[in-house]
Enzyme design. Structure first.
Site, mmCIF file in Angstrom:
data_model
loop_
_atom_site.group_PDB
_atom_site.id
_atom_site.type_symbol
_atom_site.label_atom_id
_atom_site.label_comp_id
_atom_site.label_asym_id
_atom_site.label_seq_id
_atom_site.Cartn_x
_atom_site.Cartn_y
_atom_site.Cartn_z
ATOM 1 N N SER A 148 0.868 -1.175 0.000
ATOM 2 C CA SER A 148 0.000 0.000 0.000
ATOM 3 C C SER A 148 0.902 1.222 0.000
ATOM 4 O O SER A 148 2.071 1.144 0.397
ATOM 5 C CB SER A 148 -0.880 0.003 1.253
ATOM 6 N N TYR A 161 -2.074 0.596 10.658
ATOM 7 C CA TYR A 161 -2.016 0.061 9.300
ATOM 8 C C TYR A 161 -0.691 0.392 8.631
ATOM 9 O O TYR A 161 -0.080 -0.459 7.982
ATOM 10 C CB TYR A 161 -3.175 0.629 8.488
#
Length: 263
Positions: A148, A161
């Site tokens: 990501s 995250y």
């Protein structure tokens, strides 16, 4: 003089029941790969298998025994030429001060340790496949990590995250260094904002309004856009390694900066 056709390359895609994983299965099948689509929800996988001709395999990457069983199945059924480590997810968007420790643990177990389990398990199969295909002079094998843009920068509320995705990125980068000289490519694909049916919905614990607001005012990526990038990386000549490809919507220039202009 007749020659035996080279068998199709076989690729495992984790987290394949929806979103980027399902789109990757579709893309790779269209490219002629044999695909093993793995995820927890077998009903969704079976529908995807019926649509694409992929093999459905129920898998929880956080369960070591389940990963071991998958590896044994792959070895017994023809081996493996590549893996797309796509299983992952985000939970919550709380500041560090109020963060839920269990959510952090779950994100790390899913995004980092689960990815490590799968990668460790299939590496011997990938080495064997590379050897069958000619070793350093042949097609080799592939390990793809879908991380990501959270693996490349911080943003408020995202520490859990981003920490997990930074860990996955370091797993990818270190593995590439450790495999230097072997005919195995290690690829990292780092998507920005992707409007899938579940990512933000899961992150906001089913709050559809909050999930939809993430993508308002601009055109986010679609799952197929990321699958295109993965397909591109896996279809390059065997001497070409896409170390890292960051792909964002045009409107997103940073994890926390999006031009919400309506286009």
């Amino acid at each position: 003089m007749s020659t035996t056709p080279e068998p199709a390359r076989r690729v495992l895609v984790t987290g394949a029941s929806s979103g980027i994983g399902a789109a990757t299965v579709r893309r790779l099948r269209a490219e002629g790969f044999d695909v093993v689509a793995a995820a927890r929800r077998l009903d969704r996988l079976e529908a995807l298998a019926a649509e694409t001709g992929a093999e459905a395999y129920a898998l929880d990457v956080t369960d070591q025994g389940a990963v071991d069983d998958l590896v044994a199945h792959l070895e017994a059924s023809g081996g493996l030429d590549g893996v797309v480590n796509n299983a992952g997810g985000a939970f919550g968007l709380d500041p560090v001060e109020d963060a839920d420790v269990e959510q952090w643990q779950h994100m790390y177990e899913l995004n980092v340790v689960g990815t490590l389990r799968v990668t460790q398990g299939v590496l011997p199969l990938l080495r064997a496949a590379a050897e069958r295909r000619g070793g350093a002079e042949g097609a080799g094998a592939d390990v793809v990590f879908v991380t990501s843009t959270a693996a490349h920068g911080a943003y408020e509320g995202g520490a859990g995250y981003t920490a997990a995705k930074h860990g996955e990125r370091m797993l990818s980068t270190t593995l590439r260094w450790e495999l230097a000289g072997e005919p195995i490519r290690v690829v990292e694909v780092a998507p920005g904002a992707v409007a899938t049916e579940e990512f933000s919905l899961v992150r906001f614990d089913g709050d559809a309004a909050k999930a939809a607001a993430v993508y308002e005012g601009y055109q986010p990526l679609q799952a197929a856009d990321v699958a295109d990038v993965i397909g591109y990386a896996l279809t390059r000549p065997p001497y070409v390694n896409i170390d890292l490809l960051v792909v964002r919507p045009r409107a997103q220039v940073h994890n926390s900066k999006v031009a919400r202009t309506g286009v």
